[in-house]
Design a protein around this motif. Sequence first.
Motif, PDB file in Angstrom:
ATOM      1  N   GLN A  73       6.243  36.666  62.924  1.00 14.37           N
ATOM      2  CA  GLN A  73       7.199  37.475  63.920  1.00 14.37           C
ATOM      3  C   GLN A  73       6.788  38.853  64.013  1.00 14.37           C
ATOM      4  N   PRO A  74       6.395  39.128  65.043  1.00  9.24           N
ATOM      5  CA  PRO A  74       5.841  40.670  65.239  1.00  9.24           C
ATOM      6  C   PRO A  74       6.807  41.709  64.819  1.00  9.24           C
TER       7      PRO A  74
ATOM      8  N   GLN B 216       9.895  44.520  65.053  1.00 10.54           N
ATOM      9  CA  GLN B 216      10.475  44.975  66.377  1.00 10.54           C
ATOM     10  C   GLN B 216      10.403  46.614  66.446  1.00 10.54           C
TER      11      GLN B 216
ATOM     12  N   GLN C 188      10.330  41.139  76.462  1.00  3.02           N
ATOM     13  CA  GLN C 188      10.633  41.471  75.068  1.00  3.02           C
ATOM     14  C   GLN C 188       9.581  42.786  74.824  1.00  3.02           C
TER      15      GLN C 188
ATOM     16  N   ASN D   3       7.369  44.663  71.956  1.00  2.00           N
ATOM     17  CA  ASN D   3       7.095  44.396  70.672  1.00  2.00           C
ATOM     18  C   ASN D   3       5.738  45.509  70.257  1.00  2.00           C
ATOM     19  N   GLN D   4       5.637  45.710  69.006  1.00  2.00           N
ATOM     20  CA  GLN D   4       4.384  46.340  68.432  1.00  2.00           C
ATOM     21  C   GLN D   4       3.847  45.724  67.399  1.00  2.00           C
ATOM     22  N   ASN D   5       2.691  45.525  67.280  1.00  3.43           N
ATOM     23  CA  ASN D   5       2.038  44.977  65.775  1.00  3.43           C
ATOM     24  C   ASN D   5       1.950  45.749  64.688  1.00  3.43           C
TER      25      ASN D   5
END
Length: 264
Positions: free
Chosen positions: A163-164, A166, A247, A249-251
């Motif tokens: 899961q990347p 949050q 959604q 996201n930020q890796n």
Amino acid sequence: MSAISTAENQTIAWLFGQPVTEIPQDLFIPPDALTVVLQSFEGPLDLLLYLIRKQNIDVLDIPMLTITEQYLSYIAQMQKHELDLTAEYLLMAAVLIEIKTRLLLPSPPPAEEEEIDPRAELVRRLLAYEQMKLAAAELDALPRAGRDFGWAWLPVEIIAVTQPPQVQVADLTRAWLAILARAQHNRSHHVVKESLSVRAQMTSVLRYLHTHQQCKFTELFGRNDSLAMVVTTFIALLELAKEGLVQINQNSATAPILIQAMSQ
């Protein structure tokens, strides 16, 4: 009639095809049957305990004369049938004879200290043996692998879904301030009436995401967008995220913020 076991609450014999679980109180076992009965005894204590329980004798008050005679009778039959006698059986016979002899001797004058019963040590050993025998029967009754059930092995491949991380509020705030600072440079002195709608901008963002599937946060804002357009687009993005349509996201902490459309 064949003897099976002498443990309590178990089948001790089969009579005319029916199991017998309790020993009759008036049961008499002739010495000739000793060769069959002894197969279920595990030692002299087991045989002695059987003789006591068969006649419903209180272990704490053993009639040594009766028990010793019955025990010696069984030992004699074992010798008669040329069965191998272990030293434990002979030792127990000597102990019983000693206790019986001490009880038959005249009692000495009463002393200040209470006289110890010669049967006390034998009673202690019998009670300890009976307790261990009952505990062994309870353990044997528990389900056992290989006897009562078998182990089933089923290989299962577990795939961990990564899961990347949050997006934090602080990261989104910094990105928004950067877009806002860029919009400040596009101020114009021309008065232009713009018809802006958050819902319309939400539709525009969704249409863009359905085409590109995923984009960077900065790609949603044009370089020539006015401050009002930038604010409207940002509010539209927040509404889409709130409604679960996109959604964010930020890796990693230094990676760009990504916007992705949620599958319907």
